[in-house]
Write a protein that holds these residues in place. Structure first.
Motif, PDB file in Angstrom:
ATOM      1  N   ILE A  98      52.829  59.586   9.658  1.00  0.00           N
ATOM      2  CA  ILE A  98      52.651  61.028   9.522  1.00  0.00           C
ATOM      3  C   ILE A  98      52.307  61.668  10.867  1.00  0.00           C
ATOM      4  O   ILE A  98      52.799  62.752  11.211  1.00  0.00           O
ATOM      5  CB  ILE A  98      51.546  61.339   8.492  1.00  0.00           C
ATOM      6  CG1 ILE A  98      51.996  60.912   7.093  1.00  0.00           C
ATOM      7  CG2 ILE A  98      51.187  62.822   8.513  1.00  0.00           C
ATOM      8  CD1 ILE A  98      53.211  61.642   6.578  1.00  0.00           C
ATOM      9  N   THR A  99      51.472  60.997  11.651  1.00  0.00           N
ATOM     10  CA  THR A  99      51.072  61.527  12.956  1.00  0.00           C
ATOM     11  C   THR A  99      52.274  61.709  13.876  1.00  0.00           C
ATOM     12  O   THR A  99      52.401  62.718  14.572  1.00  0.00           O
ATOM     13  CB  THR A  99      50.050  60.588  13.618  1.00  0.00           C
ATOM     14  OG1 THR A  99      48.902  60.460  12.775  1.00  0.00           O
ATOM     15  CG2 THR A  99      49.603  61.135  14.971  1.00  0.00           C
ATOM     16  N   GLU A 100      53.163  60.727  13.855  1.00  0.00           N
ATOM     17  CA  GLU A 100      54.354  60.814  14.701  1.00  0.00           C
ATOM     18  C   GLU A 100      55.278  61.923  14.220  1.00  0.00           C
ATOM     19  O   GLU A 100      55.872  62.648  15.026  1.00  0.00           O
ATOM     20  CB  GLU A 100      55.090  59.476  14.693  1.00  0.00           C
ATOM     21  CG  GLU A 100      56.267  59.426  15.646  1.00  0.00           C
ATOM     22  CD  GLU A 100      56.865  58.037  15.753  1.00  0.00           C
ATOM     23  OE1 GLU A 100      57.737  57.843  16.602  1.00  0.00           O
ATOM     24  OE2 GLU A 100      56.448  57.147  14.976  1.00  0.00           O
ATOM     25  N   PHE A 126      49.364  57.911  22.399  1.00  0.00           N
ATOM     26  CA  PHE A 126      48.535  58.915  21.732  1.00  0.00           C
ATOM     27  C   PHE A 126      48.830  59.008  20.239  1.00  0.00           C
ATOM     28  O   PHE A 126      47.997  59.503  19.475  1.00  0.00           O
ATOM     29  CB  PHE A 126      48.727  60.279  22.390  1.00  0.00           C
ATOM     30  CG  PHE A 126      47.867  60.478  23.605  1.00  0.00           C
ATOM     31  CD1 PHE A 126      46.526  60.789  23.473  1.00  0.00           C
ATOM     32  CD2 PHE A 126      48.394  60.333  24.876  1.00  0.00           C
ATOM     33  CE1 PHE A 126      45.724  60.969  24.578  1.00  0.00           C
ATOM     34  CE2 PHE A 126      47.599  60.514  25.997  1.00  0.00           C
ATOM     35  CZ  PHE A 126      46.258  60.830  25.855  1.00  0.00           C
ATOM     36  N   VAL A 127      50.001  58.566  19.801  1.00  0.00           N
ATOM     37  CA  VAL A 127      50.291  58.544  18.367  1.00  0.00           C
ATOM     38  C   VAL A 127      49.344  57.564  17.672  1.00  0.00           C
ATOM     39  O   VAL A 127      48.721  57.878  16.650  1.00  0.00           O
ATOM     40  CB  VAL A 127      51.751  58.156  18.104  1.00  0.00           C
ATOM     41  CG1 VAL A 127      52.000  57.985  16.600  1.00  0.00           C
ATOM     42  CG2 VAL A 127      52.696  59.207  18.670  1.00  0.00           C
ATOM     43  N   LYS A 128      49.232  56.380  18.245  1.00  0.00           N
ATOM     44  CA  LYS A 128      48.340  55.372  17.668  1.00  0.00           C
ATOM     45  C   LYS A 128      46.880  55.782  17.815  1.00  0.00           C
ATOM     46  O   LYS A 128      46.058  55.510  16.927  1.00  0.00           O
ATOM     47  CB  LYS A 128      48.587  54.020  18.338  1.00  0.00           C
ATOM     48  CG  LYS A 128      49.964  53.440  18.050  1.00  0.00           C
ATOM     49  CD  LYS A 128      50.154  52.093  18.732  1.00  0.00           C
ATOM     50  CE  LYS A 128      51.532  51.515  18.412  1.00  0.00           C
ATOM     51  NZ  LYS A 128      51.761  50.218  19.107  1.00  0.00           N
ATOM     52  N   VAL A 223      45.812  67.711   8.934  1.00  0.00           N
ATOM     53  CA  VAL A 223      46.350  66.374   8.652  1.00  0.00           C
ATOM     54  C   VAL A 223      45.208  65.389   8.436  1.00  0.00           C
ATOM     55  O   VAL A 223      45.261  64.535   7.542  1.00  0.00           O
ATOM     56  CB  VAL A 223      47.272  65.904   9.798  1.00  0.00           C
ATOM     57  CG1 VAL A 223      47.598  64.423   9.654  1.00  0.00           C
ATOM     58  CG2 VAL A 223      48.561  66.724   9.814  1.00  0.00           C
ATOM     59  N   THR A 224      44.159  65.502   9.252  1.00  0.00           N
ATOM     60  CA  THR A 224      42.994  64.631   9.093  1.00  0.00           C
ATOM     61  C   THR A 224      42.359  64.815   7.724  1.00  0.00           C
ATOM     62  O   THR A 224      42.037  63.847   7.028  1.00  0.00           O
ATOM     63  CB  THR A 224      41.955  64.925  10.195  1.00  0.00           C
ATOM     64  OG1 THR A 224      42.541  64.710  11.474  1.00  0.00           O
ATOM     65  CG2 THR A 224      40.736  64.023  10.033  1.00  0.00           C
ATOM     66  N   ILE A 225      42.171  66.059   7.311  1.00  0.00           N
ATOM     67  CA  ILE A 225      41.558  66.352   6.009  1.00  0.00           C
ATOM     68  C   ILE A 225      42.414  65.817   4.871  1.00  0.00           C
ATOM     69  O   ILE A 225      41.916  65.173   3.937  1.00  0.00           O
ATOM     70  CB  ILE A 225      41.346  67.869   5.853  1.00  0.00           C
ATOM     71  CG1 ILE A 225      40.301  68.359   6.845  1.00  0.00           C
ATOM     72  CG2 ILE A 225      40.908  68.207   4.432  1.00  0.00           C
ATOM     73  CD1 ILE A 225      40.169  69.875   6.899  1.00  0.00           C
ATOM     74  N   LEU A 226      43.723  66.063   4.939  1.00  0.00           N
ATOM     75  CA  LEU A 226      44.624  65.642   3.862  1.00  0.00           C
ATOM     76  C   LEU A 226      44.724  64.123   3.782  1.00  0.00           C
ATOM     77  O   LEU A 226      44.729  63.540   2.684  1.00  0.00           O
ATOM     78  CB  LEU A 226      45.998  66.262   4.066  1.00  0.00           C
ATOM     79  CG  LEU A 226      46.050  67.797   3.944  1.00  0.00           C
ATOM     80  CD1 LEU A 226      47.428  68.321   4.318  1.00  0.00           C
ATOM     81  CD2 LEU A 226      45.679  68.232   2.535  1.00  0.00           C
ATOM     82  N   CYS A 227      44.804  63.451   4.928  1.00  0.00           N
ATOM     83  CA  CYS A 227      44.875  61.983   4.933  1.00  0.00           C
ATOM     84  C   CYS A 227      43.565  61.372   4.438  1.00  0.00           C
ATOM     85  O   CYS A 227      43.580  60.357   3.739  1.00  0.00           O
ATOM     86  CB  CYS A 227      45.197  61.475   6.335  1.00  0.00           C
ATOM     87  SG  CYS A 227      46.899  61.774   6.866  1.00  0.00           S
TER      88      CYS A 227
END
Length: 256
Positions: A98-100, A126-128, A223-227
């Motif tokens: 998702i981050t990528e 930075f993706v990882k 994205v952090t909240i949803l994940c």
């Protein structure tokens, strides 16, 4: 006296008075987990290091401290530990994907205004890194929810040893439903509160709704909240299944 030292002492006294020996262990566990995170971050600065692998190792150590050091080694904590690690591994690779796709890695414009004189070619993925940050932000909530489901299930089976695996599993799901709302809200307000100043800045700069939604720093937070929400939801069926399987297969709940 330094304000941080004073607050630390107040926290220690409060946890000791209210929690007793377990409160003291919980206080010590905070610092152990803090040291684990600091060491992990320092190693991540090495371009040859694998952030995903380091995150998995860090999550294992944090889970061991949270579950085994605070709650001791028993069948409840073992099932919660297995559930936590399995959920973390599944969530980690999902978050990396998702981050990528959402391109939230790296620094946002709002975060680099004072850093323009520095080079951002650090040689790290930075993706990882972004995926690691998200998963380590949720590991505490995931481990806490796992033991909060596992422990009541053991008590249910101890008082009702005739229950089938399916009945135990459904009991675990019902317990998890009661925890899901509060856990998701806790994560939401914890993350969102940290960026309240940013929202005020968006207003002062007259950002439109579309600009806010497309701002990299805002998208990264959402994205952090949803994940994190996905993580606390996913841990419920995993813990319920593993715990019900262990209870019925090995009948360990009767020994508790």
């Amino acid at each position: 006296m330094n304000a941080l030292v004073l607050l630390t002492l107040i926290l220690f006294v409060s946890m000791t008075i209210i929690g007793g020996k377990k409160g003291v262990r919980s206080f010590v566990a905070l610092f152990i987990n803090f040291i684990v995170l600091i060491i992990t971050v320092l190693i991540m600065t090495d371009p040859s290091a694998n952030p995903i692998l380091l995150t998995i190792i860090a999550c294992i150590l944090i889970s061991c401290t949270t579950l085994f050091f605070i709650n001791e080694v028993n069948h409840k904590t073992k099932t919660a530990f297995v559930s936590t690690i399995l959920t973390t591994v599944l969530l980690l690779f999902f978050i990396a994907f998702i981050t990528e796709r959402t391109m939230i890695q790296g620094f946002a414009d709002e975060e680099i205004e004072g850093l323009t004189t520095f080079s951002f070619y650090l040689g790290v993925d930075f993706v990882k890194i972004a995926a690691s940050v998200i998963i380590m932000s949720t590991i505490g909530a995931v481990a806490d929810e796992a033991i909060s489901i596992s422990s009541p299930m053991f008590e249910i089976y101890r008082h009702n040893p005739h229950l089938s695996q399916k009945e135990l599993f459904l009991s675990g799901i019902r317990i998890g439903k009661d925890l899901l709302g509060s856990s998701a809200n806790t994560l939401f307000f914890a993350f969102f509160g940290g960026y309240l100043a940013l929202l005020i800045r968006f207003k002062d700069l007259n950002y439109s709704f579309g600009q806010i939604m497309n701002a990299k720093v805002f998208r990264a937070e959402m994205v952090t909240i949803l994940c994190a929400g996905i993580g606390v939801a996913l841990i419920i069926p995993i813990t319920a299944f593993i715990t019900s399987y262990v209870l019925v297969k090995f009948e360990v709940g009767k020994e508790q």
